[in-house]
Motif scaffolding. Sequence first.
Motif, PDB file in Angstrom:
ATOM      1  N   HIS A   1       0.844  -1.190   0.000  1.00 21.17           N
ATOM      2  CA  HIS A   1       0.000   0.000   0.000  1.00 21.17           C
ATOM      3  C   HIS A   1       0.881   1.243   0.000  1.00 21.17           C
TER       4      HIS A   1
ATOM      5  N   SER B   1       0.793   5.691  -1.704  1.00 20.26           N
ATOM      6  CA  SER B   1       0.053   6.702  -2.461  1.00 20.26           C
ATOM      7  C   SER B   1      -0.388   6.098  -3.798  1.00 20.26           C
TER       8      SER B   1
ATOM      9  N   LEU C   1      -8.699   3.773  -0.866  1.00 17.09           N
ATOM     10  CA  LEU C   1      -9.584   4.097   0.255  1.00 17.09           C
ATOM     11  C   LEU C   1      -8.932   5.201   1.073  1.00 17.09           C
ATOM     12  N   ASP C   2      -9.646   6.297   1.260  1.00 18.98           N
ATOM     13  CA  ASP C   2      -9.151   7.437   2.032  1.00 18.98           C
ATOM     14  C   ASP C   2      -7.763   7.886   1.587  1.00 18.98           C
ATOM     15  N   GLY C   3      -7.530   7.864   0.279  1.00 14.82           N
ATOM     16  CA  GLY C   3      -6.280   8.348  -0.277  1.00 14.82           C
ATOM     17  C   GLY C   3      -5.120   7.375  -0.250  1.00 14.82           C
ATOM     18  N   ILE C   4      -5.351   6.159   0.230  1.00 12.38           N
ATOM     19  CA  ILE C   4      -4.312   5.130   0.261  1.00 12.38           C
ATOM     20  C   ILE C   4      -4.687   4.051  -0.743  1.00 12.38           C
TER      21      ILE C   4
END
Length: 65
Positions: free
Chosen positions: A7, A9, A29-32
């Motif tokens: 995981h 960016s 999800l949530d920028g990840i």
Amino acid sequence: MIDHHWHGSPEAVAAAVLGLPDIIGPRILDGIAYVCIRADTALGMPAGLSETGLELSSLVLGVWA
């Protein structure tokens, strides 16, 4: 076969999986971004990514059929 659960960016994940044929994801999800790569050999950890635990990866991405 070796499954690599990573995981990071979205940009780092996109760069890491470019040209790899066997992937699940990426899912953001949530920028990840989360991804699972299946390879014949061990892959080095690309810059900007971290290992994702098997349970979290399975929950976010599912598992190989």
